[in-house]
Design a protein around this motif. Structure first.
Motif, PDB file in Angstrom:
ATOM      1  N   ALA A 102      43.977  49.834  42.669  1.00  0.00           N
ATOM      2  CA  ALA A 102      44.477  48.470  42.523  1.00  0.00           C
ATOM      3  C   ALA A 102      44.070  47.872  41.181  1.00  0.00           C
ATOM      4  O   ALA A 102      44.855  47.183  40.527  1.00  0.00           O
ATOM      5  N   LEU A 103      42.840  48.125  40.763  1.00  0.00           N
ATOM      6  CA  LEU A 103      42.376  47.607  39.479  1.00  0.00           C
ATOM      7  C   LEU A 103      43.147  48.236  38.330  1.00  0.00           C
ATOM      8  O   LEU A 103      43.569  47.544  37.396  1.00  0.00           O
ATOM      9  N   ALA A 104      43.359  49.545  38.384  1.00  0.00           N
ATOM     10  CA  ALA A 104      44.089  50.224  37.316  1.00  0.00           C
ATOM     11  C   ALA A 104      45.518  49.711  37.232  1.00  0.00           C
ATOM     12  O   ALA A 104      46.050  49.475  36.138  1.00  0.00           O
ATOM     13  N   TYR A 105      46.164  49.543  38.379  1.00  0.00           N
ATOM     14  CA  TYR A 105      47.548  49.065  38.384  1.00  0.00           C
ATOM     15  C   TYR A 105      47.620  47.645  37.830  1.00  0.00           C
ATOM     16  O   TYR A 105      48.486  47.335  37.002  1.00  0.00           O
ATOM     17  N   THR A 106      46.727  46.780  38.274  1.00  0.00           N
ATOM     18  CA  THR A 106      46.746  45.389  37.817  1.00  0.00           C
ATOM     19  C   THR A 106      46.466  45.299  36.327  1.00  0.00           C
ATOM     20  O   THR A 106      47.084  44.501  35.618  1.00  0.00           O
ATOM     21  N   THR A 107      45.539  46.106  35.852  1.00  0.00           N
ATOM     22  CA  THR A 107      45.228  46.105  34.420  1.00  0.00           C
ATOM     23  C   THR A 107      46.438  46.525  33.604  1.00  0.00           C
ATOM     24  O   THR A 107      46.748  45.922  32.562  1.00  0.00           O
ATOM     25  N   SER A 108      47.142  47.559  34.063  1.00  0.00           N
ATOM     26  CA  SER A 108      48.345  48.007  33.369  1.00  0.00           C
ATOM     27  C   SER A 108      49.406  46.921  33.362  1.00  0.00           C
ATOM     28  O   SER A 108      50.066  46.673  32.343  1.00  0.00           O
ATOM     29  N   LEU A 109      49.566  46.254  34.496  1.00  0.00           N
ATOM     30  CA  LEU A 109      50.558  45.173  34.596  1.00  0.00           C
ATOM     31  C   LEU A 109      50.171  44.003  33.698  1.00  0.00           C
ATOM     32  O   LEU A 109      51.021  43.422  33.013  1.00  0.00           O
ATOM     33  N   PRO A 128      54.611  49.377  33.542  1.00  0.00           N
ATOM     34  CA  PRO A 128      54.870  48.338  34.545  1.00  0.00           C
ATOM     35  C   PRO A 128      56.181  48.638  35.253  1.00  0.00           C
ATOM     36  O   PRO A 128      57.002  49.426  34.771  1.00  0.00           O
ATOM     37  N   PRO A 129      56.412  48.024  36.412  1.00  0.00           N
ATOM     38  CA  PRO A 129      57.611  48.344  37.204  1.00  0.00           C
ATOM     39  C   PRO A 129      58.893  48.076  36.420  1.00  0.00           C
ATOM     40  O   PRO A 129      59.015  47.081  35.712  1.00  0.00           O
TER      41      PRO A 129
END
Length: 273
Positions: free
Chosen positions: A18-25, A143-144
């Motif tokens: 979750a942290l990695a995804y949020t950081t990327s976003l 990001p998506p």
């Protein structure tokens, strides 16, 4: 101060993903990341009591979280609150210019997934800002780019979307598809009328009919998730209505089940109604 994406650390059992995804976003949206740790006397979630945390445990936890803020591609900080949940979340959203609240979907061997769905629903009732639920299978890459918006055929009356979330939905690099699962298999809905429910609110620019997908399915959640697979979507977008909490076709359990079962991140937008 730059706007931020706020991660609630107390409800993570798949925290690194979750942290990695949020950081990327956040990097793509030029936002900060805030880790919010709520010291609320051993509560693992609203209404669920656990063993009291000692002062040593609190300090140890905070040291562990502080280490996660270092060496990140975007500014990342830890906020520790002694307020009771969800007051702590509301205060942090206002103080940190929060535009997105992020929860991690627990893995199968961890705490029940229902806890995260219940927390997300509580936050959406407060309408603080959109809520993103990140599953452990989420990719931390780009990001998506292929978003799927699930609608219920009723006009959307959303709270004003934060700028960063609006950019995510309507950005030039994002492709937004729409899925509507009609209740009846014999009475097809009017596609133009369905799309008008989105255009009225100005959530996104005009969507062509070719991006609207109408499929009846005996199970609404299964139908939406199947369409996400067909569209190769990398983010599912849903609308959380207030009246849906007490019953309707697109009722609370549908939103909760999507948050629990979706293999891709689920972005929930709070509605006024």
């Amino acid at each position: 101060m730059e706007a931020s994406f706020i991660i609630l650390t107390d409800f993570f059992t798949v925290y690194p993903e979750a942290l990695a995804y949020t950081t990327s976003l956040a990097a793509a949206q030029q936002a900060r990341v805030v880790l919010l740790h709520v010291c609320h006397n051993g509560l693992h979630g609203p209404g669920e009591k656990g063993s009291p945390r000692t002062e040593w445990n609190k300090r140890q936890k905070q040291r562990e979280l502080a280490r996660l803020t270092t060496n990140r591609p975007v500014p990342t900080e830890l906020v520790v609150s002694e307020e009771v949940f969800p007051e702590a979340v509301g205060q942090t959203v206002r103080a940190q210019q929060g535009q997105l609240l992020v929860l991690g979907q627990p893995g199968a061997a961890e705490q029940p997934v229902e806890i995260v769905a219940d927390v997300a629903q509580l936050l959406l009732e407060q309408a603080l800002c959109p809520v993103l639920v990140v599953p452990p299978t989420a990719s931390e890459g780009l990001p998506p780019r292929r978003l799927l918006l699930a609608v219920d055929g009723e006009p959307l009356d959303l709270h004003p979307l934060p700028a960063l979330v609006h950019q995510l939905l309507a950005g030039p690099q994002a492709s937004l598809q729409v899925v509507y699962i009609p209740e009846s298999a014999t009475t097809p809905p009017d596609p133009v009328a369905v799309l008008n429910t989105i255009r009225i609110n100005g959530v996104v620019p005009a969507i062509p009919l070719s991006r609207l997908h109408l499929h009846h399915a005996p199970d609404l959640v299964a139908g939406i998730l199947a369409e996400a697979v067909r569209q190769q979507a990398d983010m599912l977008v849903v609308v959380a209505r207030h009246h849906s909490l007490i019953g309707s076709f697109f009722h609370r359990s549908i939103t909760a089940r999507l948050m629990e079962q979706s293999p891709i991140p689920v972005l929930a937008l709070p509605a006024r109604d």
